[in-house]
Every structure is written in structure tokens, then in C-alpha cells.
Design an enzyme around this catalytic site. Structure first.
Site, short mmCIF file in Angstrom:
data_model
loop_
_atom_site.label_atom_id
_atom_site.label_comp_id
_atom_site.label_asym_id
_atom_site.label_seq_id
_atom_site.Cartn_x
_atom_site.Cartn_y
_atom_site.Cartn_z
N THR A 15 0.84 -1.21 0.00
CA THR A 15 0.00 0.00 0.00
C THR A 15 0.87 1.26 0.00
O THR A 15 0.50 2.27 -0.59
CB THR A 15 -0.99 0.02 1.18
OG1 THR A 15 -0.26 -0.08 2.41
CG2 THR A 15 -1.99 -1.12 1.09
N ASN A 16 2.04 1.18 0.64
CA ASN A 16 2.96 2.32 0.56
C ASN A 16 3.51 2.47 -0.86
O ASN A 16 3.64 3.58 -1.36
CB ASN A 16 4.13 2.15 1.55
CG ASN A 16 3.75 2.63 2.93
OD1 ASN A 16 3.73 3.84 3.19
ND2 ASN A 16 3.44 1.70 3.82
N MET A 88 10.51 -7.17 4.68
CA MET A 88 10.62 -7.89 5.96
C MET A 88 11.91 -8.68 6.13
O MET A 88 12.00 -9.52 7.01
CB MET A 88 9.41 -8.83 6.14
CG MET A 88 8.08 -8.11 6.22
SD MET A 88 8.04 -6.84 7.49
CE MET A 88 7.86 -7.87 8.94
N LYS A 89 12.89 -8.42 5.29
CA LYS A 89 14.18 -9.11 5.45
C LYS A 89 15.23 -8.13 5.93
O LYS A 89 15.13 -6.93 5.67
CB LYS A 89 14.64 -9.70 4.10
CG LYS A 89 13.71 -10.74 3.55
CD LYS A 89 13.96 -12.07 4.20
CE LYS A 89 12.83 -13.03 3.88
NZ LYS A 89 12.73 -14.15 4.79
N ILE A 90 16.24 -8.69 6.60
CA ILE A 90 17.36 -7.84 7.01
C ILE A 90 18.34 -7.77 5.84
O ILE A 90 18.75 -8.80 5.30
CB ILE A 90 18.08 -8.45 8.25
CG1 ILE A 90 17.10 -8.67 9.40
CG2 ILE A 90 19.29 -7.62 8.66
CD1 ILE A 90 16.72 -7.44 10.18
N LEU A 91 18.71 -6.56 5.45
CA LEU A 91 19.65 -6.42 4.33
C LEU A 91 21.07 -6.74 4.77
O LEU A 91 21.48 -6.35 5.86
CB LEU A 91 19.61 -4.99 3.79
CG LEU A 91 18.33 -4.59 3.06
CD1 LEU A 91 18.30 -3.08 2.84
CD2 LEU A 91 18.21 -5.32 1.73
N HIS A 107 8.74 3.25 9.00
CA HIS A 107 8.51 2.42 10.18
C HIS A 107 7.30 2.94 10.95
O HIS A 107 7.18 4.15 11.17
CB HIS A 107 9.76 2.44 11.07
CG HIS A 107 9.63 1.56 12.26
ND1 HIS A 107 9.75 0.18 12.19
CD2 HIS A 107 9.36 1.84 13.56
CE1 HIS A 107 9.56 -0.33 13.39
NE2 HIS A 107 9.33 0.65 14.24
N ASP A 143 16.21 -0.16 12.44
CA ASP A 143 15.37 1.02 12.71
C ASP A 143 16.09 2.11 13.50
O ASP A 143 15.49 2.77 14.37
CB ASP A 143 14.09 0.60 13.45
CG ASP A 143 13.28 -0.41 12.66
OD1 ASP A 143 13.29 -0.35 11.42
OD2 ASP A 143 12.63 -1.28 13.28
C1 GRF Z 1 3.92 -0.44 6.78
O1 GRF Z 1 3.05 -0.24 7.86
C2 GRF Z 1 5.31 -0.01 7.14
O2 GRF Z 1 5.36 0.93 8.15
C3 GRF Z 1 5.94 -1.28 7.64
O3 GRF Z 1 5.35 -2.30 6.89
C4 GRF Z 1 4.05 -1.91 6.44
C5 GRF Z 1 4.00 -2.19 4.98
O4 GRF Z 1 2.72 -2.12 4.46
N1 GRF Z 1 7.37 -1.19 7.54
P1 GRF Z 1 2.47 -2.11 2.89
O5 GRF Z 1 3.10 -3.38 2.32
O6 GRF Z 1 3.08 -0.87 2.33
O7 GRF Z 1 0.98 -2.12 2.73
#
Ligand code: GRF
Length: 189
Positions: A15-16, A88-91, A107, A143
Site C-alpha cells: 500500500t505504501n 521484511m528481510k534484514i539487508l 517504520h 530502525d
Molecule cells: C507499513 O506499515 C510499514 O510501516 C511497515 O510495513 C508496512 C507495509 O505495508 N514497515 P504495505 O506493504 O506498504 O501495505
């Protein structure tokens, strides 16, 4: 205006990513999204890559060979900004070093508070009155890189994990684009 080239890293819904794609349609937005990397083939966000004909690759980048391939791809495409959007992975450290100062992340908390996962749950449990999101540079510590921009939301008594998530994500969609504008207004390159 010559736009810089950006690569977005995802693992989930995207969604971002969707909000960023919208921003790139603005004439004055400093970047275009030229490449998407997903850590999984199941990421819903990949549908956006297909919809908008943006080239993508599925890579976890945790093997030396994959790392080399990705570094070459990014170089070949002249990528000058990497946006982590729910990746969701650590680079690997080597990757971060190669793109020092050019990787940013969003974040869902007001950093330095609530690094890591389950930020909504922890903020509610601790009876926080405020939370929000942060866009920050990525360094070796999770983070912990310099914050570029934050947006706050008020946590009300009735908020649940999911209502807070909704509120914060709404802010994220504005925050990420604003942060990118800020990054490029500072470098003026
Ligand atoms: C977001 O809430 C962001 O803050 C976190 O992961 C989520 C990703 O959501 N790091 P989307 O895949 O952009 O919908």
C-alpha cells in the site's frame, strides 16, 4: 525535470508502494520507480508492478550470489534511491555499505520508540497517547538510522491494534512521499 531512479523493496501488500507510485505521477516529484524487489513471490504488491509495468525481481538477497545479481541490476538501472516499504528481510551489511545514505525505510512508530515488530500492540499496551510513523535512513542497526520525517497520530482510548494501524498507515502514505521530496531538496542533485 529529470527524475532520479528509485527502487522499492516490498514483502507484503504494497500500500505504501501504491501511494509512492501515485506521487511519481506528479511532474515535480523527484523520483520515478524503475524497479521493484520483493522478498517473496506472494507479495500482493507485485500486482502493482505488473499493473504499472514496472520491472521487478523476487529476491531475498541473503545469499552472496543473489546479492551480486541485485547489485548489478541496481547499477545497470542507475538506481539512486532505495525505498524499503514493508520489506521484511534484514539487508546484508555489504549491501547497506554499498548504498550508504541512499536507503530509506518507513517504520510504524515514532522512532526511537518501538523499533522492530508489533509496534501498534506495544504502543497500546504501554498506554501511549501518541504514536505515528517515521521515515529514516537505513544503517546497520535495525530502525536506528537518522530520521528524515515523522507524522504523529493521537491514540484514543478506544483504539485497537487494527484501528491504530489504519490511522498510522494513512499518515505513512503522505509521509513517504514527503520524505523523498525532503531528501532531494537537501541534496539538490
Ligand atoms: C507499513 O506499515 C510499514 O510501516 C511497515 O510495513 C508496512 C507495509 O505495508 N514497515 P504495505 O506493504 O506498504 O501495505
Amino acid at each position: 525535470m529529470v527524475k532520479k531512479k528509485c527502487c522499492v523493496f516490498i514483502s507484503g501488500k504494497g500500500t505504501n508502494l501504491s501511494a509512492l507510485i501515485k506521487s511519481t505521477r506528479e511532474y515535480n516529484f523527484p523520483v520515478n520507480i524503475n524497479f521493484i524487489i520483493s522478498s517473496t513471490l506472494n507479495a500482493k504488491g507485485l500486482n502493482l508492478a505488473k499493473k504499472y509495468s514496472i520491472k521487478y525481481h523476487v529476491y531475498k538477497i541473503n545469499k552472496k550470489k543473489e546479492l551480486e545479481i541485485i547489485l548489478n541490476e541496481l547499477k545497470k538501472r542507475k538506481i539512486s534511491l532505495i525505498c524499503l516499504a514493508g520489506y521484511m528481510k534484514i539487508l546484508p551489511e555489504e549491501f547497506i555499505n554499498r548504498f550508504r545514505g541512499k536507503i530509506i525505510n518507513i517504520h510504524p512508530s515514532l522512532l526511537p520508540k518501538y523499533k522492530g515488530l508489533n509496534t501498534f500492540r506495544r504502543a497500546i499496551k504501554n498506554k501511549e497517547k501518541l504514536s505515528g510513523c517515521s521515515v529514516h535512513y537505513v544503517n546497520k542497526k535495525l530502525d536506528s538510522g537518522k530520521v528524515i520525517l515523522q507524522k504523529k497520530v493521537i491514540i484514543s482510548k478506544n483504539d485497537t491494534e487494527s484501528s491504530l494501524k489504519k490511522k498510522i498507515q494513512k499518515e505513512e502514505y503522505r509521509a513517504y512521499s514527503e520524505a523523498i521530496r525532503k531528501v532531494f531538496s537537501n541534496t539538490s542533485s
